[in-house]
Design an enzyme around this catalytic site. Structure first.
Site, PDB file in Angstrom:
ATOM      1  N   SER A 118       0.847  -1.188   0.000  1.00  0.00           N
ATOM      2  CA  SER A 118       0.000   0.000   0.000  1.00  0.00           C
ATOM      3  C   SER A 118       0.882   1.236   0.000  1.00  0.00           C
ATOM      4  O   SER A 118       2.007   1.219   0.524  1.00  0.00           O
ATOM      5  CB  SER A 118      -0.901   0.001   1.240  1.00  0.00           C
ATOM      6  OG  SER A 118      -1.476   1.267   1.453  1.00  0.00           O
ATOM      7  N   SER A 119       0.361   2.313  -0.540  1.00  0.00           N
ATOM      8  CA  SER A 119       1.128   3.560  -0.567  1.00  0.00           C
ATOM      9  C   SER A 119       1.321   4.148   0.824  1.00  0.00           C
ATOM     10  O   SER A 119       2.130   5.060   1.007  1.00  0.00           O
ATOM     11  CB  SER A 119       0.433   4.586  -1.469  1.00  0.00           C
ATOM     12  OG  SER A 119      -0.886   4.850  -1.006  1.00  0.00           O
ATOM     13  N   CYS A 120       0.606   3.621   1.836  1.00  0.00           N
ATOM     14  CA  CYS A 120       0.778   4.141   3.194  1.00  0.00           C
ATOM     15  C   CYS A 120       2.127   3.752   3.799  1.00  0.00           C
ATOM     16  O   CYS A 120       2.466   4.197   4.900  1.00  0.00           O
ATOM     17  CB  CYS A 120      -0.357   3.677   4.099  1.00  0.00           C
ATOM     18  SG  CYS A 120      -0.308   1.928   4.522  1.00  0.00           S
ATOM     19  N   TYR A 147      -0.504  -0.828  10.189  1.00  0.00           N
ATOM     20  CA  TYR A 147      -0.685  -1.500   8.899  1.00  0.00           C
ATOM     21  C   TYR A 147       0.525  -1.250   8.002  1.00  0.00           C
ATOM     22  O   TYR A 147       1.018  -2.159   7.325  1.00  0.00           O
ATOM     23  CB  TYR A 147      -1.960  -0.986   8.237  1.00  0.00           C
ATOM     24  CG  TYR A 147      -2.239  -1.556   6.875  1.00  0.00           C
ATOM     25  CD1 TYR A 147      -2.735  -2.844   6.726  1.00  0.00           C
ATOM     26  CD2 TYR A 147      -2.022  -0.803   5.718  1.00  0.00           C
ATOM     27  CE1 TYR A 147      -3.014  -3.380   5.466  1.00  0.00           C
ATOM     28  CE2 TYR A 147      -2.289  -1.319   4.464  1.00  0.00           C
ATOM     29  CZ  TYR A 147      -2.784  -2.599   4.346  1.00  0.00           C
ATOM     30  OH  TYR A 147      -3.049  -3.122   3.097  1.00  0.00           O
ATOM     31  N   LYS A 151       3.259  -3.921   6.183  1.00  0.00           N
ATOM     32  CA  LYS A 151       3.529  -3.976   4.750  1.00  0.00           C
ATOM     33  C   LYS A 151       5.008  -3.722   4.444  1.00  0.00           C
ATOM     34  O   LYS A 151       5.572  -4.320   3.522  1.00  0.00           O
ATOM     35  CB  LYS A 151       2.640  -2.975   4.004  1.00  0.00           C
ATOM     36  CG  LYS A 151       1.175  -3.391   3.972  1.00  0.00           C
ATOM     37  CD  LYS A 151       1.016  -4.729   3.278  1.00  0.00           C
ATOM     38  CE  LYS A 151      -0.421  -5.186   3.187  1.00  0.00           C
ATOM     39  NZ  LYS A 151      -0.553  -6.488   2.501  1.00  0.00           N
ATOM     40  N   HIS A 190     -12.799   2.381   2.919  1.00  0.00           N
ATOM     41  CA  HIS A 190     -11.892   3.456   2.557  1.00  0.00           C
ATOM     42  C   HIS A 190     -12.664   4.638   1.974  1.00  0.00           C
ATOM     43  O   HIS A 190     -13.894   4.622   1.914  1.00  0.00           O
ATOM     44  CB  HIS A 190     -10.855   2.940   1.558  1.00  0.00           C
ATOM     45  CG  HIS A 190      -9.844   2.026   2.152  1.00  0.00           C
ATOM     46  ND1 HIS A 190      -9.864   0.662   1.956  1.00  0.00           N
ATOM     47  CD2 HIS A 190      -8.776   2.266   2.959  1.00  0.00           C
ATOM     48  CE1 HIS A 190      -8.851   0.109   2.598  1.00  0.00           C
ATOM     49  NE2 HIS A 190      -8.181   1.052   3.216  1.00  0.00           N
TER      50      HIS A 190
END
Length: 323
Positions: A118-120, A147, A151, A190
């Site tokens: 994920s881009s997070c 999270y 990742k 989301h």
């Protein structure tokens, strides 16, 4: 980043491919895309059939199924509220899921594995657009740091497998995804599915005001999940490198602009209010997609068309969706 020859997944349409999370948003799209491209030996297990947090069960499954390729799309996911409320579960569940699958893939000598993140994973205040080398250069967004850490652990696990075992395994980091099969739960969804449900319910009830979280000023990049699925196969066929690959459109919009597009799609004509006591999250998350474009891939689904497509799916599945 030319074709990988014998490592190109599309060279063998009969190869057993395990799509972990094949009933989720991303995994479901990957499953559909692979089927449309002619793959004939897709392997999937629901969470009730196989708990990926259970290490022994995962290894038993790999021993039986013997997948040649794996797309690791299974994860515990959620929006700001869910991530903020249950950080332990988001950290523990995701680390166990990906560690068990990756370790089993090592033991049973999987040829190609694509890990989806994920881009997070990138710092909250990373320079925009965010390049792949921004990883681990700053502080994460606190509302979903658990999270994100999980990742990041997965990315490093893939890199370690490449170094220690010479595996041609890769990682892809998608931007904010949306589309058919999304989670429209009021507490677990989301940005886009939450808005679609909120505005559509306002239309149905005749409400004249809708309230969204935050100020509406943060910017978000959105990618249709069918584009993401196409990018996954493209990377499996054309990319082999240790760095995670950003997957996105290279374009973003303010959350207020996205809300206007959703309102138009649903037919909502009332007013939109903003609850500024609620968190905005990361100010901007626009991915630099130079690596992906350099490999020869571009998205094809326009945001307005994608929102309309997702709304149609939502309305046709509303009775069966999670509350």
């Amino acid at each position: 980043m030319s074709s990988l020859g014998d490592l190109s997944v599309s060279r063998d349409l009969d190869a057993p491919i395990y799509v972990a999370g094949h009933r989720g948003l991303v995994g479901g799209a990957v499953w559909r895309h692979l089927g449309e491209k002619g793959f004939t030996n897709l392997i999937g297990r629901s969470s009730s059939e196989l708990d990926l947090r259970d290490r022994d069960s995962v290894f038993d499954f790999f021993a039986e199924a013997r997948p040649r390729h794996v797309v690791l799309a299974a994860a515990k996911v959620g929006g700001i509220l869910a991530n903020s409320t249950y950080p332990v579960e988001f950290l523990s569940d995701n680390i166990r899921i990906q560690t068990n699958v990756i370790d089993a893939a090592l033991k049973f000598d999987v040829d190609r594995l694509l890990f989806l993140g994920s881009s997070c994973i990138y710092p909250k205040f990373a320079d925009q657009p965010i390049t792949e080398d921004s990883l681990l250069t700053g502080t994460l967004e606190p509302t979903n740091d658990a999270y994100a850490i999980a990742k990041i652990t997965g990315i490093l696990h893939i890199q370690a497998a490449r170094r220690e075992y010479g595996k041609s395994w890769i990682s892809a980091m998608p931007t904010n995804l949306y589309g058919p099969g999304d989670n429209f739960s009021p507490t677990g969804s989301h940005l886009l599915p939450a808005m679609l449900r909120r505005y559509d319910e306002a239309v149905a009830s005749g409400a004249t005001s809708v309230t969204n979280w935050g100020t509406g000023t943060p910017r978000r990049e959105l990618l249709h999940v069918d584009d993401m699925a196409a990018a996954c196969l493209h990377l499996l066929d054309h990319f082999d490198g240790p760095t995670q690959v950003n997957v996105g459109t290279g374009r973003d919009h303010t959350i207020a602009e996205i809300a206007e597009m959703v309102a138009t799609a649903t037919g909502y004509t009332g007013t939109t209010e903003w609850d500024t006591t609620r968190p905005d999250g990361t100010p901007r998350k626009l991915l630099d997609v130079t690596t992906l474009r350099g490999s020869g891939w571009e998205p094809t689904i326009d945001l307005a068309d994608g929102i309309a497509d997702t709304l149609t799916w939502y309305r046709s599945h509303t009775p069966a969706l999670r509350n």
